[in-house]
Write an enzyme that holds these catalytic residues in place. Sequence first.
Site, PDB file in Angstrom:
ATOM      1  N   ASP A 114      67.131  89.079  -7.526  1.00  0.00           N
ATOM      2  CA  ASP A 114      67.369  88.566  -6.170  1.00  0.00           C
ATOM      3  C   ASP A 114      67.465  87.049  -6.109  1.00  0.00           C
ATOM      4  O   ASP A 114      68.240  86.497  -5.334  1.00  0.00           O
ATOM      5  CB  ASP A 114      66.271  89.073  -5.221  1.00  0.00           C
ATOM      6  CG  ASP A 114      64.866  88.722  -5.699  1.00  0.00           C
ATOM      7  OD1 ASP A 114      64.690  88.513  -6.922  1.00  0.00           O
ATOM      8  OD2 ASP A 114      63.949  88.646  -4.866  1.00  0.00           O
ATOM      9  N   HIS A 154      64.050  85.536 -12.961  1.00  0.00           N
ATOM     10  CA  HIS A 154      65.134  85.663 -11.984  1.00  0.00           C
ATOM     11  C   HIS A 154      64.691  85.848 -10.537  1.00  0.00           C
ATOM     12  O   HIS A 154      65.538  85.944  -9.659  1.00  0.00           O
ATOM     13  CB  HIS A 154      66.052  86.828 -12.385  1.00  0.00           C
ATOM     14  CG  HIS A 154      65.349  88.151 -12.476  1.00  0.00           C
ATOM     15  ND1 HIS A 154      66.023  89.342 -12.555  1.00  0.00           N
ATOM     16  CD2 HIS A 154      64.032  88.495 -12.488  1.00  0.00           C
ATOM     17  CE1 HIS A 154      65.176  90.348 -12.631  1.00  0.00           C
ATOM     18  NE2 HIS A 154      63.960  89.846 -12.602  1.00  0.00           N
ATOM     19  N   HIS A 155      63.392  85.910 -10.261  1.00  0.00           N
ATOM     20  CA  HIS A 155      62.944  86.130  -8.875  1.00  0.00           C
ATOM     21  C   HIS A 155      62.662  84.834  -8.120  1.00  0.00           C
ATOM     22  O   HIS A 155      62.600  84.853  -6.886  1.00  0.00           O
ATOM     23  CB  HIS A 155      61.672  86.992  -8.852  1.00  0.00           C
ATOM     24  CG  HIS A 155      61.875  88.403  -9.310  1.00  0.00           C
ATOM     25  ND1 HIS A 155      62.827  89.229  -8.759  1.00  0.00           N
ATOM     26  CD2 HIS A 155      61.246  89.130 -10.280  1.00  0.00           C
ATOM     27  CE1 HIS A 155      62.773  90.421  -9.367  1.00  0.00           C
ATOM     28  NE2 HIS A 155      61.832  90.371 -10.288  1.00  0.00           N
ATOM     29  N   ALA A 156      62.461  83.730  -8.838  1.00  0.00           N
ATOM     30  CA  ALA A 156      62.066  82.477  -8.181  1.00  0.00           C
ATOM     31  C   ALA A 156      63.139  82.021  -7.195  1.00  0.00           C
ATOM     32  O   ALA A 156      64.333  82.048  -7.486  1.00  0.00           O
ATOM     33  CB  ALA A 156      61.806  81.401  -9.227  1.00  0.00           C
TER      34      ALA A 156
END
Length: 549
Positions: A190, A149-151
């Site tokens: 994010d 989920h950070h990419a």
Amino acid sequence: MYVQLPFDDLKVDPTQKKRVAYFYDADVGNYAYGAGHPMKPHRIRMAHSLIMNYGLYKKMEIYRAKPATKQEMCQFHTDEYIDFLSRVTPDNLEMFAKEQIKFNVGDDCPVFDGLFEYCGISGGGSMEGAARLNRGKCDVAINYAGGLHHAKKSEASGFCYLNDIVLGIIELLRYHPRVLYVDIDVHHGDGVEEAFYTTDRVMTCSFHKYGEFFPGTGELRDIGVGKGKHHAVNIPLRDGIDDATYKSIFEPVVQKIMDWYQPSAVVLQCGGDSLSGDRLGCFNLSMKGHANCVNFVKLFGIPMMVVGGGGYTMRNVSRTWTYESGLLNNVLLPLELPYNEYYEYYGPDYKLDVRPSNMYNYNSPEFLNKILTNIVANLENTKHAPSVQMNYVPNDPEDEGDVEEDTKEAIDTKGGSQQARDETIEGPNEFFDDDEKDPGEKNIHMENGINGNGTANSTTAPSTPEPSTIIPETESKPEIEATEAVPVPAAANTASSEIAAEAAEAPTTTALASTAVENGNNHDGGVELTDEEIRELDALNEADVEMES
């Protein structure tokens, strides 16, 4: 507004039917970020081994998704970023000095062998899971290789290169007017929030540690902009939150969102770094406290995609994802671990459990009440679920199955192709000899395990005991049952030699029968005849026929 809820034992309804599609690629465990790096894809392989040895493959359809292509990845990511990922290797890294800085590839996100293939497996599972939900082929899709989920659009971040969640949600939006994304990873989601920050078609809801902690975003006041205002929900938490406290904040928030936003599909990111004892996390959730979130979201009964995420204590992550897979199939798995390939990892207790520690909970009721009050005030603006004009969606390409996996010989076999066997689900009214076993029995010779390529064995045929001796069809020798009279070689013992001599002087089948009976006292069952004895027996039978005529 905040009320401390008691944390009770989890319950499931075995009569409730859920069609679950489980995506796993056996190659995913082969990739490694490098020595000393906390992210280890091997944990997905460990979880899969436990899932198979608990027998959950009988309840689910199992798929190996086609890896995401460059074109599919570019639905969210930029062309130059995906092109960089496809070309960079540890050997030619010095040729991409500028790109390393531009795309944030380096310490946290190293370049390793097979990087692009790893991204393809992660993205392909989430996109194919979303596509099956769209077509109504399943109620729940599971892809533990996903959840990165950070990419960002053109940047790697936090061990994540390809944002498979965003790609999956984009696929869901082709059919669903509103999609809810819930994130229970200890880190803020994010990358997903940023991707949908300006739209009201996706609501993001993240429960995370906030304050001097990666990635540093996810403040309570971050609620979205433009059309997406009030459609980003952030619940910043402090260290040491336990099961009861997490349940008391998670359930009211998700319930309000479901009531007011009314999503038609939900994506749940099950990062295991919010568990107690994680290498990088600072929460104090037990396995059941983490799984309660999955169980609660499942109860709403809307199409649901479950993805993996963080989690850096491998034995705890694999335990938790296995237990949650059981809940999604309405099965409460026994505490005793079955024997599996990685059994020694789970010592010294060898139990399906992650216990909380005695760390201090810094989340006071006053602090949580303030958060809950703010969130509900923001959600008041979403009471009227936004509508969207839906357009005609072209049909998906025809699903040709595992054409690359199965050879023509495999597809033509009596049991069907490997894909057909993996899609088979055992009905609740079907029983096998194996079902009498204790599911937690430590049995190294489990009949219902996994085959060489990491997928499930066939469960379509009932298990029947095989005969101890099988005579090939090409053999000319007759198969004689143990109950028949069977002559044995004359040299077997002295008694049989004498009887054989008498039988030669008086060639009758009665004498041969008595020989067999006598030999039957010395041998268990029948003995295979030699060619010479068979010819002798045939001659005697013909003589008897002539005498009778």
